[in-house]
Design a protein around this motif. Structure first.
Motif, PDB file in Angstrom:
ATOM      1  N   ILE A 186      81.365  39.675  73.088  1.00  0.00           N
ATOM      2  CA  ILE A 186      82.521  40.427  72.601  1.00  0.00           C
ATOM      3  C   ILE A 186      83.411  40.851  73.761  1.00  0.00           C
ATOM      4  O   ILE A 186      84.639  40.726  73.715  1.00  0.00           O
ATOM      5  CB  ILE A 186      82.064  41.661  71.798  1.00  0.00           C
ATOM      6  CG1 ILE A 186      81.340  41.228  70.530  1.00  0.00           C
ATOM      7  CG2 ILE A 186      83.273  42.542  71.443  1.00  0.00           C
ATOM      8  CD1 ILE A 186      82.202  40.433  69.565  1.00  0.00           C
ATOM      9  N   ARG A 187      82.794  41.333  74.833  1.00  0.00           N
ATOM     10  CA  ARG A 187      83.575  41.794  75.982  1.00  0.00           C
ATOM     11  C   ARG A 187      84.262  40.624  76.675  1.00  0.00           C
ATOM     12  O   ARG A 187      85.378  40.753  77.178  1.00  0.00           O
ATOM     13  CB  ARG A 187      82.675  42.568  76.939  1.00  0.00           C
ATOM     14  CG  ARG A 187      82.194  43.876  76.319  1.00  0.00           C
ATOM     15  CD  ARG A 187      81.070  44.526  77.098  1.00  0.00           C
ATOM     16  NE  ARG A 187      80.601  45.729  76.411  1.00  0.00           N
ATOM     17  CZ  ARG A 187      79.537  46.430  76.770  1.00  0.00           C
ATOM     18  NH1 ARG A 187      78.811  46.042  77.819  1.00  0.00           N
ATOM     19  NH2 ARG A 187      79.180  47.506  76.097  1.00  0.00           N
ATOM     20  N   ALA A 188      83.596  39.473  76.727  1.00  0.00           N
ATOM     21  CA  ALA A 188      84.235  38.279  77.282  1.00  0.00           C
ATOM     22  C   ALA A 188      85.455  37.893  76.448  1.00  0.00           C
ATOM     23  O   ALA A 188      86.484  37.467  76.985  1.00  0.00           O
ATOM     24  CB  ALA A 188      83.238  37.121  77.335  1.00  0.00           C
ATOM     25  N   ARG A 189      85.344  38.032  75.133  1.00  0.00           N
ATOM     26  CA  ARG A 189      86.476  37.745  74.253  1.00  0.00           C
ATOM     27  C   ARG A 189      87.627  38.721  74.505  1.00  0.00           C
ATOM     28  O   ARG A 189      88.797  38.328  74.553  1.00  0.00           O
ATOM     29  CB  ARG A 189      86.028  37.824  72.793  1.00  0.00           C
ATOM     30  CG  ARG A 189      87.156  37.711  71.773  1.00  0.00           C
ATOM     31  CD  ARG A 189      87.724  36.298  71.698  1.00  0.00           C
ATOM     32  NE  ARG A 189      88.859  36.244  70.790  1.00  0.00           N
ATOM     33  CZ  ARG A 189      88.758  36.141  69.462  1.00  0.00           C
ATOM     34  NH1 ARG A 189      87.558  36.086  68.889  1.00  0.00           N
ATOM     35  NH2 ARG A 189      89.834  36.081  68.712  1.00  0.00           N
ATOM     36  N   LEU A 190      87.303  40.001  74.690  1.00  0.00           N
ATOM     37  CA  LEU A 190      88.336  40.999  74.984  1.00  0.00           C
ATOM     38  C   LEU A 190      89.015  40.704  76.313  1.00  0.00           C
ATOM     39  O   LEU A 190      90.239  40.846  76.441  1.00  0.00           O
ATOM     40  CB  LEU A 190      87.716  42.406  75.000  1.00  0.00           C
ATOM     41  CG  LEU A 190      87.198  42.930  73.651  1.00  0.00           C
ATOM     42  CD1 LEU A 190      86.487  44.264  73.842  1.00  0.00           C
ATOM     43  CD2 LEU A 190      88.343  43.074  72.653  1.00  0.00           C
ATOM     44  N   LEU A 191      88.237  40.301  77.313  1.00  0.00           N
ATOM     45  CA  LEU A 191      88.827  39.931  78.604  1.00  0.00           C
ATOM     46  C   LEU A 191      89.800  38.771  78.440  1.00  0.00           C
ATOM     47  O   LEU A 191      90.879  38.758  79.039  1.00  0.00           O
ATOM     48  CB  LEU A 191      87.723  39.548  79.601  1.00  0.00           C
ATOM     49  CG  LEU A 191      86.938  40.678  80.253  1.00  0.00           C
ATOM     50  CD1 LEU A 191      85.826  40.110  81.122  1.00  0.00           C
ATOM     51  CD2 LEU A 191      87.863  41.565  81.076  1.00  0.00           C
ATOM     52  N   ALA A 192      89.412  37.784  77.643  1.00  0.00           N
ATOM     53  CA  ALA A 192      90.278  36.625  77.420  1.00  0.00           C
ATOM     54  C   ALA A 192      91.575  37.046  76.732  1.00  0.00           C
ATOM     55  O   ALA A 192      92.666  36.567  77.081  1.00  0.00           O
ATOM     56  CB  ALA A 192      89.546  35.579  76.585  1.00  0.00           C
ATOM     57  N   GLU A 193      91.472  37.954  75.758  1.00  0.00           N
ATOM     58  CA  GLU A 193      92.672  38.425  75.061  1.00  0.00           C
ATOM     59  C   GLU A 193      93.580  39.200  76.011  1.00  0.00           C
ATOM     60  O   GLU A 193      94.802  39.015  76.012  1.00  0.00           O
ATOM     61  CB  GLU A 193      92.271  39.310  73.873  1.00  0.00           C
ATOM     62  CG  GLU A 193      91.549  38.584  72.749  1.00  0.00           C
ATOM     63  CD  GLU A 193      92.455  37.657  71.959  1.00  0.00           C
ATOM     64  OE1 GLU A 193      93.684  37.743  72.126  1.00  0.00           O
ATOM     65  OE2 GLU A 193      91.923  36.830  71.191  1.00  0.00           O
ATOM     66  N   LEU A 194      92.993  40.063  76.827  1.00  0.00           N
ATOM     67  CA  LEU A 194      93.790  40.893  77.731  1.00  0.00           C
ATOM     68  C   LEU A 194      94.354  40.102  78.905  1.00  0.00           C
ATOM     69  O   LEU A 194      95.332  40.525  79.529  1.00  0.00           O
ATOM     70  CB  LEU A 194      92.942  42.060  78.251  1.00  0.00           C
ATOM     71  CG  LEU A 194      92.583  43.106  77.189  1.00  0.00           C
ATOM     72  CD1 LEU A 194      91.614  44.136  77.768  1.00  0.00           C
ATOM     73  CD2 LEU A 194      93.842  43.791  76.673  1.00  0.00           C
ATOM     74  N   ALA A 195      93.748  38.957  79.214  1.00  0.00           N
ATOM     75  CA  ALA A 195      94.313  38.098  80.258  1.00  0.00           C
ATOM     76  C   ALA A 195      95.660  37.541  79.819  1.00  0.00           C
ATOM     77  O   ALA A 195      96.499  37.177  80.648  1.00  0.00           O
ATOM     78  CB  ALA A 195      93.353  36.960  80.580  1.00  0.00           C
ATOM     79  N   GLY A 196      95.878  37.493  78.507  1.00  0.00           N
ATOM     80  CA  GLY A 196      97.150  37.003  77.980  1.00  0.00           C
ATOM     81  C   GLY A 196      98.234  38.056  77.949  1.00  0.00           C
ATOM     82  O   GLY A 196      99.409  37.737  77.715  1.00  0.00           O
ATOM     83  N   GLY A 197      97.868  39.314  78.172  1.00  0.00           N
ATOM     84  CA  GLY A 197      98.860  40.382  78.184  1.00  0.00           C
ATOM     85  C   GLY A 197      98.253  41.691  77.737  1.00  0.00           C
ATOM     86  O   GLY A 197      97.183  41.716  77.106  1.00  0.00           O
ATOM     87  N   PRO A 198      98.889  42.827  78.055  1.00  0.00           N
ATOM     88  CA  PRO A 198      98.358  44.138  77.692  1.00  0.00           C
ATOM     89  C   PRO A 198      98.246  44.301  76.180  1.00  0.00           C
ATOM     90  O   PRO A 198      99.026  43.740  75.414  1.00  0.00           O
ATOM     91  CB  PRO A 198      99.393  45.115  78.269  1.00  0.00           C
ATOM     92  CG  PRO A 198     100.114  44.331  79.327  1.00  0.00           C
ATOM     93  CD  PRO A 198     100.145  42.918  78.824  1.00  0.00           C
ATOM     94  N   ALA A 199      97.247  45.069  75.759  1.00  0.00           N
ATOM     95  CA  ALA A 199      97.036  45.337  74.343  1.00  0.00           C
ATOM     96  C   ALA A 199      96.246  46.625  74.194  1.00  0.00           C
ATOM     97  O   ALA A 199      95.528  47.046  75.106  1.00  0.00           O
ATOM     98  CB  ALA A 199      96.297  44.180  73.662  1.00  0.00           C
ATOM     99  N   SER A 200      96.370  47.248  73.031  1.00  0.00           N
ATOM    100  CA  SER A 200      95.627  48.462  72.735  1.00  0.00           C
ATOM    101  C   SER A 200      94.363  48.097  71.955  1.00  0.00           C
ATOM    102  O   SER A 200      94.208  46.963  71.494  1.00  0.00           O
ATOM    103  CB  SER A 200      96.479  49.419  71.909  1.00  0.00           C
ATOM    104  OG  SER A 200      96.742  48.850  70.618  1.00  0.00           O
ATOM    105  N   ALA A 201      93.481  49.079  71.782  1.00  0.00           N
ATOM    106  CA  ALA A 201      92.268  48.841  71.003  1.00  0.00           C
ATOM    107  C   ALA A 201      92.608  48.463  69.573  1.00  0.00           C
ATOM    108  O   ALA A 201      91.948  47.609  68.974  1.00  0.00           O
ATOM    109  CB  ALA A 201      91.388  50.090  71.031  1.00  0.00           C
TER     110      ALA A 201
END
Length: 213
Positions: free
Chosen positions: A20-35
């Motif tokens: 799950i955390r790896a997925r969140l890292l991948a999403e945030l690598a594309g740009g800032p986001a909130s929870a």
């Protein structure tokens, strides 16, 4: 955001390997986001996403990009600290490969040990240079060649070894006190065909096996 960073801390490595955390890292690598924004993408409640983001933030894998108001709520916009991450052998220091244990220029496992040492050493150099606000002088050469036969490959290796060895003998300053030692690594291995990117399950971030569905 850095293009790539090396994870040396064992706990940070464990955090980054959680699906799950790896997925969140991948999403945030594309740009800032909130929870809240991430919750819809990974299929988890916002509170769960916040829990994982705090774990990533504690280990320096994500950081605060800013805050924004949404109704009566202030959302923290998070971003990844790097576009990609490499785990250093230092994260498994007790069992990290030691290329000095044996030397076999024709061994794929010795090549792997050299590669692991390269990641470890360059990662540590980057960390030190960053803390000192200094540039790190490095050089890399990457290319591909198709050999017509095994004999041609053997001849290439022989010429490559002779050429690099001659350069080392020519420029090695020996005991010069003003000089600095540099490590030279030259590798030849078959080109690996890039496998297709697996489809990930939205809930678990694990590859989806369509054959068993």
């Amino acid at each position: 955001m850095l293009d790539v960073t090396v994870i040396e801390d064992p706990e940070a490595a464990a955090v980054s390997l959680d699906p799950i955390r790896a997925r969140l890292l991948a999403e945030l690598a594309g740009g800032p986001a909130s929870a809240t924004m991430l919750a819809g993408k990974v299929g988890l409640p916002r509170q769960k996403v916040n829990y994982h983001l705090k774990a990533l933030e504690r280990h320096g894998l994500v950081e605060l990009d800013g805050e924004r108001r949404k109704g009566n709520v202030t959302e923290r916009m998070m971003r990844a600290t790097a576009a990609s991450y490499v785990i250093s052998p230092l994260a498994l220091a007790a069992v990290q490969p030691d290329p000095d244990r044996f030397r076999d220029q024709l061994s794929a496992r010795w090549l792997l040990a050299l590669g692991a040492r390269l990641v470890r050493d360059v990662g540590s150099l980057i960390t030190g240079a960053t803390k000192a606000h200094q540039r790190l002088a490095t050089y890399a050469l990457d290319g591909e060649v198709r050999f017509a036969s095994a004999a041609d490959r053997a001849a290439f290796i022989q010429e490559l070894t002779a050429g690099v060895s001659a350069l080392i003998r020519k420029y090695d300053a020996g005991d010069t006190e003003e000089g600095r030692d540099h490590r030279i690594v030259v590798a030849v291995h078959p080109t690996l065909k890039t496998p297709p990117t697996p489809e990930l399950d939205q809930q678990t971030s694990r590859p989806v096996d369509r054959q068993n569905q």
